[in-house]
Design a protein around this motif. Structure first.
Motif, PDB file in Angstrom:
ATOM      1  N   PRO A   1       0.377  -1.459  -0.153  1.00  0.00           N
ATOM      2  CA  PRO A   1       0.119  -0.168  -0.230  1.00  0.00           C
ATOM      3  C   PRO A   1       1.131   1.194  -0.248  1.00  0.00           C
ATOM      4  O   PRO A   1       2.250   1.468   0.449  1.00  0.00           O
ATOM      5  CB  PRO A   1      -1.123  -0.164   1.162  1.00  0.00           C
ATOM      6  N   ALA A   2       0.143   2.606  -0.470  1.00  0.00           N
ATOM      7  CA  ALA A   2       1.255   3.815  -1.029  1.00  0.00           C
ATOM      8  C   ALA A   2       0.853   4.106   0.538  1.00  0.00           C
ATOM      9  O   ALA A   2       0.973   5.224   0.731  1.00  0.00           O
ATOM     10  CB  ALA A   2       1.036   4.499  -1.898  1.00  0.00           C
ATOM     11  N   LYS A   3       1.921   3.889   1.771  1.00  0.00           N
ATOM     12  CA  LYS A   3       1.606   4.598   2.878  1.00  0.00           C
ATOM     13  C   LYS A   3       2.871   6.097   2.467  1.00  0.00           C
ATOM     14  O   LYS A   3       2.287   6.870   3.090  1.00  0.00           O
ATOM     15  CB  LYS A   3       2.210   3.713   3.581  1.00  0.00           C
ATOM     16  N   PHE A   4       3.921   5.720   2.518  1.00  0.00           N
ATOM     17  CA  PHE A   4       4.902   6.649   2.002  1.00  0.00           C
ATOM     18  C   PHE A   4       4.245   7.506   1.086  1.00  0.00           C
ATOM     19  O   PHE A   4       4.493   8.840   1.420  1.00  0.00           O
ATOM     20  CB  PHE A   4       6.012   6.692   1.616  1.00  0.00           C
ATOM     21  N   GLY A   5       4.007   7.047   0.440  1.00  0.00           N
ATOM     22  CA  GLY A   5       3.708   8.568  -0.847  1.00  0.00           C
ATOM     23  C   GLY A   5       1.849   8.892  -0.668  1.00  0.00           C
ATOM     24  O   GLY A   5       2.001  10.254  -1.250  1.00  0.00           O
ATOM     25  N   LEU A   6       1.515   8.470   0.000  1.00  0.00           N
ATOM     26  CA  LEU A   6       0.040   9.343   0.363  1.00  0.00           C
ATOM     27  C   LEU A   6       0.201  10.065   1.273  1.00  0.00           C
ATOM     28  O   LEU A   6      -0.687  10.858   1.232  1.00  0.00           O
ATOM     29  CB  LEU A   6      -1.516   7.989   1.345  1.00  0.00           C
ATOM     30  N   VAL A   7       0.979  10.149   2.414  1.00  0.00           N
ATOM     31  CA  VAL A   7       1.412  10.701   3.016  1.00  0.00           C
ATOM     32  C   VAL A   7       2.339  11.681   3.130  1.00  0.00           C
ATOM     33  O   VAL A   7       2.233  12.826   3.595  1.00  0.00           O
ATOM     34  CB  VAL A   7       2.401  10.204   4.311  1.00  0.00           C
ATOM     35  N   GLY A   8       3.107  12.036   1.746  1.00  0.00           N
ATOM     36  CA  GLY A   8       3.902  12.762   1.007  1.00  0.00           C
ATOM     37  C   GLY A   8       3.183  13.499   0.325  1.00  0.00           C
ATOM     38  O   GLY A   8       2.967  14.515   0.259  1.00  0.00           O
ATOM     39  N   PHE A   9       1.681  12.639  -0.551  1.00  0.00           N
ATOM     40  CA  PHE A   9       1.045  13.397  -1.002  1.00  0.00           C
ATOM     41  C   PHE A   9       0.590  14.467   0.044  1.00  0.00           C
ATOM     42  O   PHE A   9      -0.020  15.510  -0.943  1.00  0.00           O
ATOM     43  CB  PHE A   9       0.124  12.928  -1.663  1.00  0.00           C
ATOM     44  N   ILE A  10       0.285  13.913   1.186  1.00  0.00           N
ATOM     45  CA  ILE A  10      -1.297  15.143   1.989  1.00  0.00           C
ATOM     46  C   ILE A  10       0.134  16.111   2.623  1.00  0.00           C
ATOM     47  O   ILE A  10      -0.464  17.333   2.685  1.00  0.00           O
ATOM     48  CB  ILE A  10      -1.186  13.996   2.897  1.00  0.00           C
TER      49      ILE A  10
ATOM     50  N   ILE B   1       9.876  17.222   3.328  1.00  0.00           N
ATOM     51  CA  ILE B   1       9.415  15.988   3.700  1.00  0.00           C
ATOM     52  C   ILE B   1       8.767  14.945   2.964  1.00  0.00           C
ATOM     53  O   ILE B   1       8.849  14.061   2.184  1.00  0.00           O
ATOM     54  CB  ILE B   1       8.804  16.498   4.883  1.00  0.00           C
ATOM     55  N   ALA B   2       7.369  16.299   1.885  1.00  0.00           N
ATOM     56  CA  ALA B   2       6.620  15.602   1.213  1.00  0.00           C
ATOM     57  C   ALA B   2       7.860  14.961  -0.089  1.00  0.00           C
ATOM     58  O   ALA B   2       7.134  13.578  -0.646  1.00  0.00           O
ATOM     59  CB  ALA B   2       5.809  16.563   0.230  1.00  0.00           C
ATOM     60  N   VAL B   3       8.780  14.913  -0.218  1.00  0.00           N
ATOM     61  CA  VAL B   3       9.845  14.520  -0.957  1.00  0.00           C
ATOM     62  C   VAL B   3      10.140  13.945  -1.067  1.00  0.00           C
ATOM     63  O   VAL B   3      10.437  13.006  -1.414  1.00  0.00           O
ATOM     64  CB  VAL B   3      10.725  16.017  -1.666  1.00  0.00           C
ATOM     65  N   VAL B   4      10.829  13.761   0.372  1.00  0.00           N
ATOM     66  CA  VAL B   4      11.575  13.189   0.926  1.00  0.00           C
ATOM     67  C   VAL B   4      10.546  11.291   0.822  1.00  0.00           C
ATOM     68  O   VAL B   4      11.094  10.388   0.499  1.00  0.00           O
ATOM     69  CB  VAL B   4      12.148  12.780   1.768  1.00  0.00           C
TER      70      VAL B   4
ATOM     71  N   VAL C   1       6.429  13.947  -4.846  1.00  0.00           N
ATOM     72  CA  VAL C   1       7.229  14.908  -5.324  1.00  0.00           C
ATOM     73  C   VAL C   1       7.307  15.782  -6.158  1.00  0.00           C
ATOM     74  O   VAL C   1       7.798  16.939  -5.893  1.00  0.00           O
ATOM     75  CB  VAL C   1       8.608  13.974  -5.763  1.00  0.00           C
ATOM     76  N   GLY C   2       6.115  16.321  -7.141  1.00  0.00           N
ATOM     77  CA  GLY C   2       6.231  16.375  -7.263  1.00  0.00           C
ATOM     78  C   GLY C   2       5.452  18.185  -6.661  1.00  0.00           C
ATOM     79  O   GLY C   2       5.560  18.688  -7.067  1.00  0.00           O
TER      80      GLY C   2
ATOM     81  N   ILE D   1      10.634   8.185  -1.224  1.00  0.00           N
ATOM     82  CA  ILE D   1      11.084   6.464   0.385  1.00  0.00           C
ATOM     83  C   ILE D   1      10.004   5.655  -0.521  1.00  0.00           C
ATOM     84  O   ILE D   1      10.042   5.052  -0.814  1.00  0.00           O
ATOM     85  CB  ILE D   1      10.958   7.076   1.288  1.00  0.00           C
ATOM     86  N   GLY D   2       8.871   5.928  -0.952  1.00  0.00           N
ATOM     87  CA  GLY D   2       7.896   5.579  -1.666  1.00  0.00           C
ATOM     88  C   GLY D   2       8.280   4.926  -3.127  1.00  0.00           C
ATOM     89  O   GLY D   2       7.834   3.976  -3.337  1.00  0.00           O
ATOM     90  N   LEU D   3       8.897   5.734  -3.490  1.00  0.00           N
ATOM     91  CA  LEU D   3       9.951   5.512  -4.932  1.00  0.00           C
ATOM     92  C   LEU D   3      10.769   3.506  -5.107  1.00  0.00           C
ATOM     93  O   LEU D   3      10.488   3.090  -5.355  1.00  0.00           O
ATOM     94  CB  LEU D   3      10.066   5.915  -6.088  1.00  0.00           C
TER      95      LEU D   3
END
Length: 149
Positions: A9-18, A90-93, A112-113, A97-99
């Motif tokens: 599941p996209a845990k890091f990606g979702l938190v970074g997106f938010i 932090i969102a970029v990091v 990241v974007g 990490i998600g990638l």
């Protein structure tokens, strides 16, 4: 033989997106606060200066000491902007990490974007303000001959 790939599941990606969305919203709110009028009118400022002069002259004639100056209220706008840019970092990091963890890529790319776009929006805004200031100075200097002529 069927190969199944378990997607995490996209845990890091979702938190970074938010966090990226939150930082971008805070940056845009700070820009809208940049254009709010903070100064008082010149008449009220002159009236306050005249009242201060009158009160200080009365205190000086009476021999009273000058009152302590009250410090100006703190402006937290710079701290809020710095905090928003840190959250964007932090969102970029987290997107990175998600990638790295091979989570679903869409949210990680968006984290990241959007995190990078918070930095770019800040830079482009101040660059636009600088360009407008230079253009204004050039037009004022160009019109000086008609002002003094």
């Amino acid at each position: 033989m069927e190969q199944t790939i378990e997607e995490l599941p996209a845990k890091f990606g979702l938190v970074g997106f938010i966090l990226g969305i939150a930082s971008l919203v805070v940056i845009l709110i700070q820009f809208s606060a940049f254009f709010e009028p903070k100064e008082k009118s010149s008449g009220s400022v002159i009236g306050e200066i005249a009242a201060d002069i009158k009160q200080s002259a009365a205190r000086a004639l009476a021999g009273e000491p000058a009152p302590e100056r009250t410090p100006p209220p703190r402006d937290y706008s710079q701290f809020i902007t710095i905090a928003a840019l840190c959250v964007a970092g932090i969102a970029v990091v987290l997107g990175g990490i998600g990638l790295y963890r091979h989570e679903p890529h869409r949210l990680s790319y968006m984290a990241v974007g959007i995190g990078v776009s918070a930095f770019v929006v800040q830079y482009v805004f101040w660059l636009a303000i600088l360009i407008c200031g230079v253009a204004l100075l050039i037009s004022i200097i160009g019109k000086l001959d008609s002002i003094f002529g």
